[in-house]
Enzyme design. Sequence first.
Site, PDB file in Angstrom:
ATOM      1  N   GLY A   1      49.506  42.135  39.615  1.00  0.00           N
ATOM      2  CA  GLY A   1      50.022  41.216  38.597  1.00  0.00           C
ATOM      3  C   GLY A   1      49.009  40.959  37.482  1.00  0.00           C
ATOM      4  O   GLY A   1      49.388  40.627  36.362  1.00  0.00           O
TER       5      GLY A   1
ATOM      6  N   ALA B   1      48.869  39.004  41.902  1.00  0.00           N
ATOM      7  CA  ALA B   1      49.655  37.844  42.308  1.00  0.00           C
ATOM      8  C   ALA B   1      48.970  37.279  43.550  1.00  0.00           C
ATOM      9  O   ALA B   1      48.259  38.008  44.255  1.00  0.00           O
ATOM     10  CB  ALA B   1      51.075  38.263  42.634  1.00  0.00           C
TER      11      ALA B   1
ATOM     12  N   GLU C   1      49.353  43.791  35.190  1.00  0.00           N
ATOM     13  CA  GLU C   1      50.637  43.585  34.490  1.00  0.00           C
ATOM     14  C   GLU C   1      50.503  42.520  33.400  1.00  0.00           C
ATOM     15  O   GLU C   1      51.074  42.660  32.311  1.00  0.00           O
ATOM     16  CB  GLU C   1      51.715  43.195  35.507  1.00  0.00           C
TER      17      GLU C   1
ATOM     18  N   GLU D   1      49.905  47.708  44.595  1.00  0.00           N
ATOM     19  CA  GLU D   1      51.019  47.119  45.348  1.00  0.00           C
ATOM     20  C   GLU D   1      51.435  47.944  46.559  1.00  0.00           C
ATOM     21  O   GLU D   1      51.811  47.399  47.592  1.00  0.00           O
ATOM     22  CB  GLU D   1      52.238  46.903  44.435  1.00  0.00           C
TER      23      GLU D   1
HETATM   24  N1  DAK Z   1      45.622  36.804  46.174  1.00  0.00           N
HETATM   25  C1  DAK Z   1      45.036  35.785  46.835  1.00  0.00           C
HETATM   26  N2  DAK Z   1      43.718  35.712  47.065  1.00  0.00           N
HETATM   27  C2  DAK Z   1      42.959  36.722  46.612  1.00  0.00           C
HETATM   28  C3  DAK Z   1      43.503  37.834  45.914  1.00  0.00           C
HETATM   29  C4  DAK Z   1      44.902  37.838  45.700  1.00  0.00           C
HETATM   30  N3  DAK Z   1      45.510  38.816  45.020  1.00  0.00           N
HETATM   31  N4  DAK Z   1      42.481  38.673  45.618  1.00  0.00           N
HETATM   32  C5  DAK Z   1      41.370  38.103  46.101  1.00  0.00           C
HETATM   33  N5  DAK Z   1      41.647  36.938  46.686  1.00  0.00           N
HETATM   34  C6  DAK Z   1      40.714  36.007  47.323  1.00  0.00           C
HETATM   35  C7  DAK Z   1      40.228  36.552  48.664  1.00  0.00           C
HETATM   36  O1  DAK Z   1      41.155  36.276  49.677  1.00  0.00           O
HETATM   37  C8  DAK Z   1      38.946  35.798  48.811  1.00  0.00           C
HETATM   38  O2  DAK Z   1      39.237  34.476  49.228  1.00  0.00           O
HETATM   39  P1  DAK Z   1      38.532  33.824  50.554  1.00  0.00           P
HETATM   40  O3  DAK Z   1      38.858  34.754  51.670  1.00  0.00           O
HETATM   41  O4  DAK Z   1      37.063  33.825  50.203  1.00  0.00           O
HETATM   42  O5  DAK Z   1      39.144  32.475  50.640  1.00  0.00           O
HETATM   43  C9  DAK Z   1      38.397  35.687  47.398  1.00  0.00           C
HETATM   44  O6  DAK Z   1      39.527  35.887  46.549  1.00  0.00           O
HETATM   45  C10 DAK Z   1      37.355  36.756  47.062  1.00  0.00           C
HETATM   46  O7  DAK Z   1      37.917  38.030  47.378  1.00  0.00           O
HETATM   47  P2  DAK Z   1      37.176  39.115  48.301  1.00  0.00           P
HETATM   48  O8  DAK Z   1      36.293  38.459  49.294  1.00  0.00           O
HETATM   49  O9  DAK Z   1      38.215  40.065  48.792  1.00  0.00           O
HETATM   50  O10 DAK Z   1      36.246  39.819  47.200  1.00  0.00           O
HETATM   51  P3  DAK Z   1      35.718  41.303  47.209  1.00  0.00           P
HETATM   52  O11 DAK Z   1      34.677  41.384  46.160  1.00  0.00           O
HETATM   53  O12 DAK Z   1      35.316  41.728  48.597  1.00  0.00           O
HETATM   54  O13 DAK Z   1      36.957  42.216  46.803  1.00  0.00           O
HETATM   55  C11 DAK Z   1      38.925  42.741  45.524  1.00  0.00           C
HETATM   56  C12 DAK Z   1      37.528  42.062  45.527  1.00  0.00           C
HETATM   57  C13 DAK Z   1      39.569  42.421  44.178  1.00  0.00           C
HETATM   58  C14 DAK Z   1      38.745  44.269  45.631  1.00  0.00           C
HETATM   59  C15 DAK Z   1      39.744  42.226  46.720  1.00  0.00           C
HETATM   60  O14 DAK Z   1      39.733  40.807  46.678  1.00  0.00           O
HETATM   61  C16 DAK Z   1      41.162  42.685  46.697  1.00  0.00           C
HETATM   62  O15 DAK Z   1      41.455  43.824  47.073  1.00  0.00           O
HETATM   63  N6  DAK Z   1      42.036  41.766  46.298  1.00  0.00           N
HETATM   64  C17 DAK Z   1      43.447  42.009  46.368  1.00  0.00           C
HETATM   65  C18 DAK Z   1      43.889  42.948  45.290  1.00  0.00           C
HETATM   66  C19 DAK Z   1      45.377  43.103  45.381  1.00  0.00           C
HETATM   67  O16 DAK Z   1      45.878  43.764  46.272  1.00  0.00           O
HETATM   68  N7  DAK Z   1      46.014  42.343  44.539  1.00  0.00           N
HETATM   69  C20 DAK Z   1      47.441  42.128  44.656  1.00  0.00           C
HETATM   70  C21 DAK Z   1      48.165  43.270  44.101  1.00  0.00           C
HETATM   71  S1  DAK Z   1      49.843  43.025  44.447  1.00  0.00           S
HETATM   72  C22 DAK Z   1      56.092  39.422  43.108  1.00  0.00           C
HETATM   73  C23 DAK Z   1      55.930  40.215  41.997  1.00  0.00           C
HETATM   74  C24 DAK Z   1      54.750  40.864  41.771  1.00  0.00           C
HETATM   75  C25 DAK Z   1      53.753  40.780  42.656  1.00  0.00           C
HETATM   76  C26 DAK Z   1      53.925  40.001  43.789  1.00  0.00           C
HETATM   77  C27 DAK Z   1      55.098  39.320  44.024  1.00  0.00           C
HETATM   78  N8  DAK Z   1      57.334  38.768  43.349  1.00  0.00           N
HETATM   79  C28 DAK Z   1      58.379  38.909  42.438  1.00  0.00           C
HETATM   80  C29 DAK Z   1      57.527  37.975  44.534  1.00  0.00           C
HETATM   81  C30 DAK Z   1      52.510  41.448  42.419  1.00  0.00           C
HETATM   82  C31 DAK Z   1      51.770  41.715  43.440  1.00  0.00           C
HETATM   83  C32 DAK Z   1      50.385  42.046  43.248  1.00  0.00           C
HETATM   84  O17 DAK Z   1      49.710  41.653  42.340  1.00  0.00           O
END
Ligand code: DAK
Length: 260
Positions: free
Chosen positions: A112, A67, A115, A135
Amino acid sequence: MAYGILKIKNTKGIVTITINREKALNALNRQTFDELNQWFGTDGPKKKGLKGVIVTGAGEKAFVAGADIKEFDGLNEKSAEALSLKGQAIFDLIENFHVPVIAAVNGFALGGGCELAMACHMRVAGEKARFGQPEVNLGIIPGYGGTQRLIQYIGKGKAMELLLTADMIGAEEAHRLGLANHVVPAGKEVAKAKEIIEKIATKAPIAITKTIECVNVFFKGNYDGFAIEAEEFGTLAETEDFKEGAKAFVERRKANFKGK
Ligand code: DAK
């Protein structure tokens, strides 16, 4: 409704939906959810001669990296629970779609994104695919069915481990565990998904639809784990740790959790 994020291409009855936010690793923002809802809820069901649907991410790096963390700010218990229920409903549309939906997982499928892949009927993973539910790193739990669906694919013990450790697994491990149906060379995910859909398209369409319905019914128990998940998600949205987790991600530093 015009589609600004989803790229939708229909080739002889096989629709490929590409989530096209490559710079944000195809993270699911609100608009992406709205467009998925529009297609799977309204436009897709009306399509004539549809054989199947492939969902994939733009670029070579990510299917969907979760997400959109940058939209987390300002969530409270009520809005987070409502958002969780809305996301679950959209993923339910995918899970119950009348023709096969296959995720072509071409890179990171996290949170997400994992998911979304799990809501599809099958997953074809490219060899560089990485799956995970990170998460807890952000002080939350999966909010779009992840706690319920991961168990269905890989069993309780392994699901518990992935959900609690936030570890990522590669394509081969996902295949070994039963999360990925196939592993293919990078770049061949969509082609393999098409091959599977073409095979299914040779079978009786009503039987295919009914099979999908019946397989899904097996997993609808008497308890409503999704409602519990949404409720708990709402509770977590008000914690300090949730705000800290999202903030730390944006500031590219380690989160300092306090258990509050
Ligand atoms: N959201 C927004 N931007 C993201 C992102 C994300 N999930 N993942 C990556 N990006 C963006 C980064 O911020 C970066 O943007 P800039 O800084 O260049 O503007 C760009 O994508 C490239 O990412 P990285 O520079 O970090 O790239 P790397 O190769 O170094 O790392 C990575 C890749 C996939 C390991 C890393 O980006 C990472 O850890 N990303 C986050 C993974 C993560 O934690 N995903 C979210 C999981 S939580 C909800 C219900 C469900 C959810 C939420 C709310 N509600 C009911 C309200 C679910 C939540 C999730 O999915």
